[in-house]
Design an enzyme around this catalytic site. Sequence first.
Site, PDB file in Angstrom:
ATOM      1  N   VAL A   1       0.824  -1.200   0.000  1.00 41.10           N
ATOM      2  CA  VAL A   1       0.000   0.000   0.000  1.00 41.10           C
ATOM      3  C   VAL A   1       0.865   1.260   0.000  1.00 41.10           C
ATOM      4  CG1 VAL A   1      -1.652   1.302   1.402  1.00 41.10           C
ATOM      5  CG2 VAL A   1      -1.976  -1.157   1.051  1.00 41.10           C
ATOM      6  N   ASP A   2       1.901   1.291   0.827  1.00 38.01           N
ATOM      7  CA  ASP A   2       2.724   2.488   0.960  1.00 38.01           C
ATOM      8  C   ASP A   2       3.401   2.834  -0.357  1.00 38.01           C
ATOM      9  OD1 ASP A   2       3.557   4.590   2.519  1.00 38.01           O
ATOM     10  OD2 ASP A   2       4.963   3.441   3.735  1.00 38.01           O
ATOM     11  N   ASP A   3       4.024   1.840  -0.994  1.00 40.31           N
ATOM     12  CA  ASP A   3       4.665   2.089  -2.287  1.00 40.31           C
ATOM     13  C   ASP A   3       3.654   2.532  -3.330  1.00 40.31           C
ATOM     14  OD1 ASP A   3       7.690   1.302  -2.760  1.00 40.31           O
ATOM     15  OD2 ASP A   3       6.940   0.013  -1.174  1.00 40.31           O
TER      16      ASP A   3
ATOM     17  N   ARG B   1      -0.427   7.984   4.181  1.00 41.32           N
ATOM     18  CA  ARG B   1       0.035   8.024   2.797  1.00 41.32           C
ATOM     19  C   ARG B   1      -1.134   7.846   1.825  1.00 41.32           C
ATOM     20  NH1 ARG B   1       4.878   9.201   3.447  1.00 41.32           N
ATOM     21  NH2 ARG B   1       5.626   7.190   4.138  1.00 41.32           N
TER      22      ARG B   1
END
Length: 674
Positions: free
Chosen positions: A396-398, A472
């Site tokens: 998810v973050d990437d 994010r």
Amino acid sequence: MASSTRFSVEAATGQPQIAATGAFTDELTDAIGRGVKHLLSLQASEGYWLGELEADTTLESDYIFYLHILDKADPQRVGKLANYIRRRQLPDGGWNIYFGGPSELNATVKAYFALKLAGDLPHQAHMERARARVLQLGGLESTNSYTRFYLALVGAVVWEMVPAIPPELMLLPSWFAVNIYEMSSWTRGIVIPLAILYAHKPDWKLREHVRVEELFRDSRSQAAAFAWGDRFFSWRNFFLALDRALKLYERVPWKPLRQRALRQAQGWLLEHLERSDGLGTIYPAMMNAVFALVALGYSPDDPLTAREIGQLARYEIEDEETMRLQPCISPVWDTAIAMVALEESGLPADHPALVRAAEWLLKNQVLGSGDWQVKNRKARPGGWVFEFRNDFYPDVDDTAFVLMALQRVDYPDRRRLTAAARVGVDWLLSMQNRDGGWGAFDHNNDRRILTEIPFADHNAMIDPSSADVTARVLECLGRNGWSATHPAVKRGVTYLTREQSPDGPWYGRWGVNYVYGTSGVLRALETIALSARDYCQRAVAWLRAVQNADGGFGESIASYGDPKLKGKGISTPSQTAWGLIGLLAASDQDDPAVTQAVGHLLEQQNADGSWDEQQFTGTGFPGVFYLKYHLYRNYFPLYALSRYRNLQQGTKEFHAFEIRPEGNHPSGAKRGNG
């Protein structure tokens, strides 16, 4: 210092850029220009950025052990690994798990054992100091489960010391409270190969004198498992009792489900070695996978095993005297953040470096199946991974960072760009957890009772929602025009307000620590117009309170274990940048805390546009494993300084698309910086 000037990075890019006014104008112009030039110089010809990812010496220690098991321990290679380990020994005889940290038991045991394998003798002064430090820290009987497991593989400790990891775990259905898909993705990659090894219990004897009996504080503990918890009725004691029962089961010759379980574990392993650059593309899972293949009868020279050995060898960094290992590689992550920093700096949206990077990212979008689908069956793929290739594990973050990077590129094929972004946003939304937040790799991976299992002592058994990853996603959605009233956004904000510490900050799961978490949340809430809320202002007050006298921000990794150390530590470029980003999101630009942080970053920049940073500011497993991203010290300060300049100027930014909740509105229009 408030004067007006033109901002230009012409020296860096050969093209005049946008204008800026405000404090620090001359210094700021030069600093941003140098930062841009330096960052552009680090881009690979294929379009990506990739900085070194540094960890502690447990990697080099385990690698010596691994090479001996594979019978590939050539003296030169082992000698360089041993040199690296010796140079990291602390004056008290131990080894730590982050720069400036205290000696840690497992790192010290592993270093001692690895150096014995490398030929160091127990009576040598550095070995005697290491042994004494192990005993002071509790002895071998106090080590964690994975240290014990590796030692048991070579007969250095008995299997009774090792927590049971039976392959029958593979047969537990998905609806059962304990099953492999209720464990975090990285735990699956580590544990499933270990389950194969536990079933086979290979007898990989090494040189006779390489033993560890001298590391026990109490010789009677050589067959001891883990101690019972203080409360008689507890999940910990339940799982410890189960562990003992499973060890009794191991002694029974008839195990009706064992072969079926092993076939399933082997099938899972072989499937997950495909479409990836090694199992999970993380060091322990990759090493365990090679061990499991050998235990299953594949020789080290078999094409499959050799391929996996080669993948792990890519993590080596060798110089004339030493060799070190990276725990993973981060090209997608580094590329996305570098792009966002350069975009904020004023690099033209159609600059070749950005277009080339966007092309590389678009090629690497994951459109195939993955483990995340076990608990998120209806969503279609569309995320990005952290590494070059790890298709089972987009995160998810990437994905959120990549979408923000792509949004500000004037990519020639706008239709392709927008289509990829639409699929990516849909995937992000599908990964929202029932508590309103987002985790990293899995959906609703929050069964906390699993953290009481004996082999859960790496402190990352599950992958629940975290404030930094949730922030994010909300920042990404806000930048695509989503408002705070949208149900998904509203649930995310509710999660964040619930997770806020009473004194104002947010915990940082993937970065050190409260400075990181607080910065990300404030930036996210700014994009959805909530930064004036009381909870944001409490966070800003906390940032002001922990700012160092030199204007910077710093926080020790020790804050993960001691909340009194929140926000306390020597100033670092990455953490100063995070603090500044948080302040800019929710306070006035002329706030003294802002100008002091800007001044600190300007003062600390090197002539070549880089910054220096020794501290580890990245987090793998809190309390257990930490990381130093070598590019953090460069692209985060560049972004923070550029954002300060842009807010002063009121710079408009280019958006190639906005994936709004009511439909898709690809647009090249300018919009306000925020």
